[in-house]
Scaffold this motif. Structure first.
Motif, PDB file in Angstrom:
ATOM      1  N   GLN A  93       2.604  -7.636  12.379  1.00  0.00           N
ATOM      2  CA  GLN A  93       2.070  -6.287  12.396  1.00  0.00           C
ATOM      3  C   GLN A  93       2.562  -5.489  11.203  1.00  0.00           C
ATOM      4  OE1 GLN A  93       2.500  -4.263  16.107  1.00  0.00           O
ATOM      5  NE2 GLN A  93       1.764  -2.309  15.312  1.00  0.00           N
ATOM      6  N   LEU A  94       1.665  -5.222  10.286  1.00  0.00           N
ATOM      7  CA  LEU A  94       1.959  -4.370   9.146  1.00  0.00           C
ATOM      8  C   LEU A  94       1.573  -2.929   9.483  1.00  0.00           C
ATOM      9  CD1 LEU A  94       0.535  -6.583   6.259  1.00  0.00           C
ATOM     10  CD2 LEU A  94       2.947  -6.121   6.717  1.00  0.00           C
ATOM     11  N   PHE A 132      -1.943   0.602  -1.322  1.00  0.00           N
ATOM     12  CA  PHE A 132      -1.369   0.852  -0.002  1.00  0.00           C
ATOM     13  C   PHE A 132       0.064   0.358   0.049  1.00  0.00           C
ATOM     14  CE2 PHE A 132      -5.036   2.304   2.327  1.00  0.00           C
ATOM     15  CZ  PHE A 132      -6.110   1.749   1.646  1.00  0.00           C
ATOM     16  N   PHE A 160       6.048  -3.536   1.342  1.00  0.00           N
ATOM     17  CA  PHE A 160       5.021  -4.182   0.542  1.00  0.00           C
ATOM     18  C   PHE A 160       4.152  -3.145  -0.147  1.00  0.00           C
ATOM     19  CE2 PHE A 160       5.895  -7.956   3.026  1.00  0.00           C
ATOM     20  CZ  PHE A 160       6.227  -7.445   4.264  1.00  0.00           C
ATOM     21  N   GLN A 177      -6.350  -2.598  -3.215  1.00  0.00           N
ATOM     22  CA  GLN A 177      -7.704  -2.839  -2.701  1.00  0.00           C
ATOM     23  C   GLN A 177      -8.707  -2.378  -3.745  1.00  0.00           C
ATOM     24  OE1 GLN A 177      -8.902  -0.654   0.869  1.00  0.00           O
ATOM     25  NE2 GLN A 177      -9.992  -2.472   1.601  1.00  0.00           N
ATOM     26  N   ASN A 210     -14.943  -2.772  -2.454  1.00  0.00           N
ATOM     27  CA  ASN A 210     -15.673  -3.836  -1.748  1.00  0.00           C
ATOM     28  C   ASN A 210     -14.898  -5.156  -1.683  1.00  0.00           C
ATOM     29  OD1 ASN A 210     -17.966  -2.121  -1.388  1.00  0.00           O
ATOM     30  ND2 ASN A 210     -18.500  -2.518  -3.524  1.00  0.00           N
ATOM     31  N   GLN A 211     -13.593  -5.061  -1.744  1.00  0.00           N
ATOM     32  CA  GLN A 211     -12.777  -6.257  -1.616  1.00  0.00           C
ATOM     33  C   GLN A 211     -11.694  -6.046  -0.571  1.00  0.00           C
ATOM     34  OE1 GLN A 211     -11.374  -8.121  -5.221  1.00  0.00           O
ATOM     35  NE2 GLN A 211     -13.125  -7.407  -6.412  1.00  0.00           N
ATOM     36  N   GLY A 212     -11.086  -7.132  -0.147  1.00  0.00           N
ATOM     37  CA  GLY A 212      -9.977  -7.039   0.787  1.00  0.00           C
ATOM     38  C   GLY A 212      -8.696  -6.651   0.083  1.00  0.00           C
ATOM     39  N   LEU A 213      -7.630  -6.621   0.832  1.00  0.00           N
ATOM     40  CA  LEU A 213      -6.325  -6.251   0.287  1.00  0.00           C
ATOM     41  C   LEU A 213      -5.667  -7.444  -0.399  1.00  0.00           C
ATOM     42  CD1 LEU A 213      -5.062  -4.353   3.435  1.00  0.00           C
ATOM     43  CD2 LEU A 213      -5.839  -3.328   1.303  1.00  0.00           C
ATOM     44  N   TYR A 263      10.864  -4.656   6.016  1.00  0.00           N
ATOM     45  CA  TYR A 263      10.315  -5.326   4.848  1.00  0.00           C
ATOM     46  C   TYR A 263       9.210  -4.424   4.318  1.00  0.00           C
ATOM     47  CZ  TYR A 263      12.622  -9.100   7.347  1.00  0.00           C
ATOM     48  OH  TYR A 263      13.537  -9.860   8.019  1.00  0.00           O
ATOM     49  N   PHE A 299       0.644   0.495   7.636  1.00  0.00           N
ATOM     50  CA  PHE A 299       0.196   0.932   6.317  1.00  0.00           C
ATOM     51  C   PHE A 299       0.261   2.447   6.173  1.00  0.00           C
ATOM     52  CE2 PHE A 299      -1.635  -2.781   4.225  1.00  0.00           C
ATOM     53  CZ  PHE A 299      -1.791  -3.676   5.278  1.00  0.00           C
ATOM     54  N   GLY A 300       0.476   2.883   4.926  1.00  0.00           N
ATOM     55  CA  GLY A 300       0.266   4.277   4.594  1.00  0.00           C
ATOM     56  C   GLY A 300      -1.222   4.541   4.440  1.00  0.00           C
ATOM     57  N   LYS A 301      -1.558   5.803   4.141  1.00  0.00           N
ATOM     58  CA  LYS A 301      -2.969   6.171   4.050  1.00  0.00           C
ATOM     59  C   LYS A 301      -3.605   5.798   2.721  1.00  0.00           C
ATOM     60  CE  LYS A 301      -2.920   9.940   7.373  1.00  0.00           C
ATOM     61  NZ  LYS A 301      -3.284  11.362   7.644  1.00  0.00           N
ATOM     62  N   TYR A 325       0.126  -3.224  -1.470  1.00  0.00           N
ATOM     63  CA  TYR A 325      -1.149  -3.927  -1.558  1.00  0.00           C
ATOM     64  C   TYR A 325      -2.109  -3.127  -2.432  1.00  0.00           C
ATOM     65  CZ  TYR A 325      -0.171  -7.224   2.257  1.00  0.00           C
ATOM     66  OH  TYR A 325       0.338  -8.231   3.040  1.00  0.00           O
ATOM     67  N   LEU A 332      -1.905  -8.671  -2.075  1.00  0.00           N
ATOM     68  CA  LEU A 332      -0.488  -8.337  -2.153  1.00  0.00           C
ATOM     69  C   LEU A 332      -0.047  -8.225  -3.605  1.00  0.00           C
ATOM     70  CD1 LEU A 332       2.170  -7.951  -0.550  1.00  0.00           C
ATOM     71  CD2 LEU A 332       2.538 -10.418  -0.798  1.00  0.00           C
TER      72      LEU A 332
END
Lengths: 114, 118
Positions: free
Chosen positions: A101-102, A90, A34, A38, A41-44, A32, A104-106, A36, A46
């Motif tokens: 468990q995701l 991301f 995705f 960011q 100063n904020q979270g991720l 799957y 993530f790329g860099k 995301y 979707l």
């Protein structure tokens, strides 16, 4: 091992121009996928997800992505960017149903130039 | 709805110390996951808690431990801090029932705690 590769660390683009952020995944099993975003100063948050079915996935804020199994890619696109799209993006994958468990790329920093 | 909240926002510690980070999940969520995001990197999965037990774990040493409380909030503890532990620590919450009902249920992320180890 499962991995996600984002090919560009930084992408500058002029306002109202189209943009493509590239992502390749590596997995021997179905995944799957995705995207995301960011903001500073904020979270991720979707943007969109591919689970199955149509390979063209539409997300929020006018973004879309295309799943390409033969090229193991999941590139993110937007036909016309806005200043407010400046953020870090991301690509991520999840190997199996039920897993939290995701991987993530860099990340790719998108800078929209006025 | 306050969404996922984390405290503190920033934290500075010295090598060898211990630290505790806190997370309150989004209303209606019962599952919490923790991620470490080093500078210039994507988030890395540390572990996930459900029903007050660690259910899944990423590739992190035992210095990283956690806890989930009956109200679903969670703590991340890191012992014997190293310089390399400096990072943004993200908490994500979701509903386990919804997560198992569909191939993937969205995890909502908090703003993170910025930990600096000197």
């Amino acid at each position: 091992a499962q991995s996600v590769t984002q090919l560009d660390s930084q992408v500058p683009v002029f306002e109202e121009a189209p943009v493509e952020l590239r992502c390749n995944y590596s997995s021997s099993v179905s995944v799957y996928l995705f995207w995301y975003v960011q903001y500073p100063n904020q979270g991720l948050q979707l943007l969109l997800k591919y689970l199955s079915g149509s390979t063209l996935v539409k997300g929020i804020n006018g973004f879309e992505a295309e799943f390409n199994k033969s090229q193991t890619s999941f590139h993110l696109r937007k036909p016309s960017v806005h200043i407010s799209d400046t953020a870090e993006y991301f690509c991520a994958s999840n190997r199996r149903a039920g897993s939290y468990q995701l991987t993530f790329g860099k990340g790719t920093k998108l800078s929209v130039i006025p | 709805d306050a969404g996922v909240t984390q405290s503190p926002t920033h934290l500075i510690k010295t090598r060898g110390q211990q630290v505790t980070l806190r997370c309150s999940p989004k209303s209606g969520h019962d599952t919490v996951s923790w991620y470490q995001q080093a500078l210039g990197q994507g988030p890395q999965f540390i572990f996930q808690y459900y029903e007050e037990e660690e259910r899944q774990r990423g590739n992190f040493p035992d210095r990283f431990s956690g806890h989930q409380f009956p109200n679903y909030s969670s703590e991340l503890n890191v012992n014997a801090l190293l310089l390399g532990d400096s990072a943004l620590y993200l908490c994500a919450s979701s509903s386990h029932r919804e997560h198992m009902a569909v191939p993937y249920n969205e995890q909502f992320f908090g703003p993170g705690t910025r930990l600096t180890v000197l």
